[in-house]
Structure formats: structure tokens, C-alpha cells
Design a protein around this motif. Structure first.
Motif, short mmCIF file in Angstrom:
data_model
loop_
_atom_site.label_atom_id
_atom_site.label_comp_id
_atom_site.label_asym_id
_atom_site.label_seq_id
_atom_site.Cartn_x
_atom_site.Cartn_y
_atom_site.Cartn_z
N ARG A 14 0.82 -1.21 0.00
CA ARG A 14 0.00 0.00 0.00
C ARG A 14 0.86 1.26 0.00
O ARG A 14 1.85 1.34 0.69
CB ARG A 14 -0.92 0.03 1.23
CG ARG A 14 -2.06 -0.93 1.13
CD ARG A 14 -2.92 -0.90 2.37
NE ARG A 14 -3.59 0.39 2.47
CZ ARG A 14 -3.93 0.97 3.62
NH1 ARG A 14 -3.68 0.40 4.76
NH2 ARG A 14 -4.54 2.14 3.61
N GLN A 24 -1.84 0.80 -6.14
CA GLN A 24 -3.23 1.23 -6.22
C GLN A 24 -4.19 0.05 -5.96
O GLN A 24 -5.21 0.22 -5.28
CB GLN A 24 -3.53 1.85 -7.59
CG GLN A 24 -2.86 3.20 -7.78
CD GLN A 24 -3.27 4.21 -6.72
OE1 GLN A 24 -4.45 4.39 -6.44
NE2 GLN A 24 -2.29 4.86 -6.12
N ASN A 27 -4.16 -0.43 -2.27
CA ASN A 27 -4.95 0.63 -1.61
C ASN A 27 -6.44 0.31 -1.68
O ASN A 27 -7.17 0.45 -0.70
CB ASN A 27 -4.70 1.98 -2.27
CG ASN A 27 -3.27 2.47 -2.12
OD1 ASN A 27 -2.56 2.07 -1.20
ND2 ASN A 27 -2.85 3.34 -3.01
N ASN A 28 -6.90 -0.12 -2.85
CA ASN A 28 -8.32 -0.42 -3.04
C ASN A 28 -8.74 -1.70 -2.33
O ASN A 28 -9.83 -1.77 -1.75
CB ASN A 28 -8.65 -0.49 -4.53
CG ASN A 28 -8.60 0.87 -5.19
OD1 ASN A 28 -9.03 1.86 -4.63
ND2 ASN A 28 -8.06 0.91 -6.39
N PHE A 31 -9.94 -1.62 1.30
CA PHE A 31 -11.33 -1.24 1.60
C PHE A 31 -12.34 -2.31 1.20
O PHE A 31 -13.54 -2.13 1.40
CB PHE A 31 -11.67 0.09 0.91
CG PHE A 31 -10.86 1.23 1.43
CD1 PHE A 31 -11.14 1.79 2.67
CD2 PHE A 31 -9.78 1.73 0.71
CE1 PHE A 31 -10.38 2.84 3.18
CE2 PHE A 31 -9.01 2.77 1.21
CZ PHE A 31 -9.32 3.33 2.44
N ASP A 32 -11.86 -3.43 0.64
CA ASP A 32 -12.74 -4.52 0.19
C ASP A 32 -12.94 -5.49 1.35
O ASP A 32 -12.11 -6.34 1.63
CB ASP A 32 -12.09 -5.22 -1.00
CG ASP A 32 -12.94 -6.34 -1.57
OD1 ASP A 32 -13.96 -6.71 -0.94
OD2 ASP A 32 -12.57 -6.86 -2.64
N ALA A 53 -14.13 -7.55 -7.94
CA ALA A 53 -13.26 -6.37 -7.78
C ALA A 53 -13.41 -5.38 -8.92
O ALA A 53 -12.60 -5.34 -9.84
CB ALA A 53 -11.81 -6.81 -7.63
N TYR A 55 -12.79 -2.44 -8.72
CA TYR A 55 -11.69 -1.49 -8.57
C TYR A 55 -10.41 -1.93 -9.28
O TYR A 55 -9.43 -1.17 -9.32
CB TYR A 55 -11.40 -1.23 -7.09
CG TYR A 55 -11.11 -2.48 -6.28
CD1 TYR A 55 -9.85 -3.08 -6.30
CD2 TYR A 55 -12.10 -3.06 -5.51
CE1 TYR A 55 -9.60 -4.22 -5.56
CE2 TYR A 55 -11.85 -4.20 -4.76
CZ TYR A 55 -10.60 -4.77 -4.79
OH TYR A 55 -10.35 -5.91 -4.05
#
Length: 74
Positions: A14, A24, A27-28, A31-32, A53, A55
Motif C-alpha cells: 500500500r 493502487q 490501496n483499493n 477497503f474490500d 473487484a 476497482y
């Protein structure tokens, strides 16, 4: 050393300000809430990402992240 799950490894990648696609992705993924956090299995994680996903713009980013994971674990 205890073997990290893919998610645990991914969290080491991250970087909120990073331009790297794997950063990236990490990072995404943070939050999953449904990410298979304990998995060490390529197929399990891959299928999850393909189905859930939104994202992740390309599975090649996952492939690169998995390659880095394997390098770190070996």
C-alpha cells in the motif's frame, strides 16, 4: 518466517500516493471487506477478483502482484 497470505503481502504494498498499479490495487483492496484475506491460493483469489473487484481495471495487475508475492515468499 510464517508464510503471509496474499492479502497480508498485498497490504505491504500500500502507498496512498503511489502511481504503481500494484500499489493502487493494494490501496483499493484494503477497503474490500469481502476480500479472501486468509487465502494463499491463486485460483481462489483470482476468481474472487474477477467476480467482485470492480476497482481492479485489469487482471494483469493481479498477475504482477502475485508474481511479487511469490518472489517475496521464496
Amino acid at each position: 518466517m510464517m508464510r503471509l497470505s496474499f492479502y497480508q503481502f498485498l497490504m505491504t504494498q500500500r502507498n496512498p500516493n503511489g502511481a504503481d498499479e500494484v500499489e493502487q490495487f493494494a490501496n483499493n483492496a484494503f477497503f474490500d471487506m469481502l476480500f479472501p484475506k486468509q487465502s494463499h491460493d491463486f485460483d481462489e483469489v483470482s476468481h474472487y477478483l474477477e467476480d467482485n473487484a470492480r476497482y481492479l481495471p485489469s487482471m494483469t495487475i493481479f498477475d504482477e502482484a502475485w508474481k511479487r508475492y511469490l518472489e517475496k515468499m521464496n
